[in-house]
Design a protein around this motif. Structure first.
Motif, PDB file in Angstrom:
ATOM      1  N   UNK A 195       4.652  14.273  -9.976  1.00 24.78           N
ATOM      2  CA  UNK A 195       4.469  14.703  -8.575  1.00 24.78           C
ATOM      3  C   UNK A 195       3.515  13.816  -7.668  1.00 24.78           C
ATOM      4  N   UNK A 196       4.005  13.175  -6.601  1.00 30.77           N
ATOM      5  CA  UNK A 196       2.766  12.497  -6.033  1.00 30.77           C
ATOM      6  C   UNK A 196       2.770  12.879  -4.541  1.00 30.77           C
ATOM      7  N   UNK A 197       2.080  12.572  -3.577  1.00 31.26           N
ATOM      8  CA  UNK A 197       1.703  12.941  -2.331  1.00 31.26           C
ATOM      9  C   UNK A 197       2.289  11.710  -1.411  1.00 31.26           C
ATOM     10  N   UNK A 198       2.527  12.093  -0.082  1.00 28.33           N
ATOM     11  CA  UNK A 198       3.089  11.063   0.590  1.00 28.33           C
ATOM     12  C   UNK A 198       2.114   9.886   0.843  1.00 28.33           C
ATOM     13  N   UNK A 199       0.757  10.173   0.665  1.00 24.35           N
ATOM     14  CA  UNK A 199      -0.263   9.008   0.714  1.00 24.35           C
ATOM     15  C   UNK A 199      -0.040   8.136  -0.489  1.00 24.35           C
ATOM     16  N   UNK A 200       0.108   8.837  -1.649  1.00 25.74           N
ATOM     17  CA  UNK A 200       0.257   8.100  -2.917  1.00 25.74           C
ATOM     18  C   UNK A 200       1.532   7.161  -2.704  1.00 25.74           C
ATOM     19  N   UNK A 231       2.589   5.823   0.043  1.00 28.88           N
ATOM     20  CA  UNK A 231       2.436   4.694   0.890  1.00 28.88           C
ATOM     21  C   UNK A 231       1.333   3.598   0.392  1.00 28.88           C
ATOM     22  N   UNK A 232       0.265   4.419  -0.265  1.00 32.38           N
ATOM     23  CA  UNK A 232      -0.620   3.464  -1.056  1.00 32.38           C
ATOM     24  C   UNK A 232       0.049   2.502  -1.929  1.00 32.38           C
ATOM     25  N   UNK A 233       1.127   3.013  -2.882  1.00 30.82           N
ATOM     26  CA  UNK A 233       1.727   2.315  -3.580  1.00 30.82           C
ATOM     27  C   UNK A 233       2.568   1.199  -2.990  1.00 30.82           C
ATOM     28  N   UNK A 234       3.279   1.676  -1.947  1.00 33.85           N
ATOM     29  CA  UNK A 234       3.976   0.756  -0.985  1.00 33.85           C
ATOM     30  C   UNK A 234       3.329  -0.593  -0.597  1.00 33.85           C
ATOM     31  N   UNK A 235       2.111  -0.299  -0.091  1.00 29.62           N
ATOM     32  CA  UNK A 235       0.946  -1.205   0.515  1.00 29.62           C
ATOM     33  C   UNK A 235       0.886  -2.258  -0.455  1.00 29.62           C
ATOM     34  N   UNK A 236       0.888  -2.127  -1.839  1.00 37.53           N
ATOM     35  CA  UNK A 236       0.729  -3.117  -2.678  1.00 37.53           C
ATOM     36  C   UNK A 236       1.796  -4.112  -3.103  1.00 37.53           C
ATOM     37  N   UNK A 247       3.829  10.058   7.747  1.00 42.41           N
ATOM     38  CA  UNK A 247       2.556   9.622   7.120  1.00 42.41           C
ATOM     39  C   UNK A 247       2.447   8.102   6.715  1.00 42.41           C
ATOM     40  N   UNK A 248       3.540   7.451   7.308  1.00 42.44           N
ATOM     41  CA  UNK A 248       3.559   5.947   6.857  1.00 42.44           C
ATOM     42  C   UNK A 248       2.631   5.534   7.868  1.00 42.44           C
ATOM     43  N   UNK A 249       1.777   4.012   7.007  1.00 39.93           N
ATOM     44  CA  UNK A 249       0.921   3.453   7.777  1.00 39.93           C
ATOM     45  C   UNK A 249       1.451   2.324   8.609  1.00 39.93           C
ATOM     46  N   UNK A 250       0.868   1.687   9.370  1.00 37.90           N
ATOM     47  CA  UNK A 250       1.300   0.817  10.281  1.00 37.90           C
ATOM     48  C   UNK A 250       1.110  -0.543   9.707  1.00 37.90           C
TER      49      UNK A 250
END
Length: 365
Positions: free
Chosen positions: A17-22, A24-29, A97-100
């Motif tokens: 289980x992960x959060x939305x922030x987890x 998007x942090x992964x997606x940023x990489x 929750x997605x970052x820009x």
């Protein structure tokens, strides 16, 4: 947007289980690599879809996705749930929750499309604005029900199944995923020889639905429920298989004259082992399920637009019923309950039933 590719989010054997922030942090990489893959389109399934799918599954089941280029410099990722009402909130929250990120656009649910840009071919059939019309049925006793008939000029008995699928995909694109899933109560698909009313061009469907929605909102904007009027009735019956059934329903709510203002029905069904108790739960299960029910009642309050209708217990399962003004909060509350009670097989169904026809068999004179 141009042509999109899509794939179902695949379930993983070991769920983390992960959060939305987890996410998007992964997606940023990896976003720069993903951008080049989407732009190149050659290995999008292996290098983007197959990578992102298990990460989405760590947040919640039911995510699908589409991706393509909005323009030369912007890739778009659409998070969709394929019209599953009980999952819509999770797509909306994820995208909120997605970052820009430069060169990326994130969208919750498939957006509506200009009808001039919709041309669908499948199974040897073509679906366009030129061969689809509609009309609306007025149902006696149910004035707020939106029951539509879509007329497909090429329909016959041989292609009825594939034509129905094609019409649904057409409407999903034309109206957008959210509107198609929520604005129409019931619909049918017929051929020209079955038409009973004057046909309306499909281009006018959005305008028609918006008009009906405004009319509905105005009619029920002042409707309220008085919590102290609740009166519960205990009902007993026998199923066709001979097993006993026991139900507790809010009889006062079943007589409510503005049911349509609470059109979303939620049914949480909990399965248990009742083989030694004539289909009813043993004491431990009975107490646990009562705690689950009390928790749901505590969170889904009348002042927030939710009504507890009652419960039904029979044949190794207990069903808990709510009616709501909107489907999003029940989706979250019951999803949490399901995840926190893995000892039971629990299913959730959320559907639109403006006149609570699901509960007509509980009406007691």
């Amino acid at each position: 947007m141009g042509i999109f590719d899509k794939i179902l989010g695949k379930k993983q054997p070991e769920k983390e289980t992960k959060t939305y922030k987890d996410f998007w942090d992964w997606f940023l990489t990896k976003e720069k690599t993903f951008f080049e893959v989407v732009k190149g389109r050659e290995h999008i399934e292996e290098q983007f879809f197959d990578v992102i799918s298990p990460e989405l599954t760590k947040i919640n089941d039911g995510y699908y996705f589409l991706s393509g280029m909005c323009d030369e410099d912007t890739a778009e990722l659409i998070i969709t749930v394929e019209g599953d009402v009980k999952k819509i909130i999770f797509a909306e929250e994820l995208v909120a929750a997605a970052p820009k990120i430069d060169h990326w656009k994130f969208t919750a649910l498939k957006p509506e499309t200009d009808i001039e840009n919709i041309g669908l071919k499948m199974g040897g059939l073509e679906f366009t604005k030129n061969n689809i019309c509609f009309y609306s049925n007025d149902i006696e006793g149910y004035p707020d029900e939106i029951d539509l008939v879509f007329v497909y000029e090429n329909l016959n008995e041989e292609n009825r199944e594939s034509a129905t699928t094609g019409i649904c995909i057409f409407l999903d694109n034309f109206l957008g995923e959210l509107n198609f899933a929520t604005q129409i109560d019931t619909f049918s698909i017929i051929g020209k020889s079955e038409v009973e009313q004057e046909l309306i061009p499909i281009e006018k469907l959005k305008e028609f639905l918006l008009w009906r929605e405004r009319e509905f909102t105005e009619k029920y904007k002042d409707s309220q429920i008085l919590e102290n009027e609740d009166q519960f009735s205990l009902l007993e019956a026998t199923l066709e298989n001979g097993m006993p059934l026991m139900a507790t329903v809010n009889a006062s709510l079943l007589k409510y004259d503005a049911k349509a203002s609470y059109p979303w029905i939620s049914v949480l069904k909990i399965s248990y082992d009742g083989k030694n108790n004539n289909g009813f739960p043993e004491e431990a299960d009975y107490n646990t399920m009562n705690t689950i029910e009390d928790y749901a009642v505590e969170l889904l309050k009348p002042k927030e637009g939710h009504l507890y209708i009652g419960r039904e217990t029979a044949d190794n399962s207990k069903s808990i019923y709510f009616a709501s003004k909107d489907f999003r909060q029940p989706s979250k509350v019951f999803d949490q309950i399901i995840k926190e009670n893995p000892q039971y097989k629990i299913s959730l169904e959320i559907y639109k039933d403006k006149y609570w026809q699901s509960f007509e068999h509980y009406n007691v004179n």
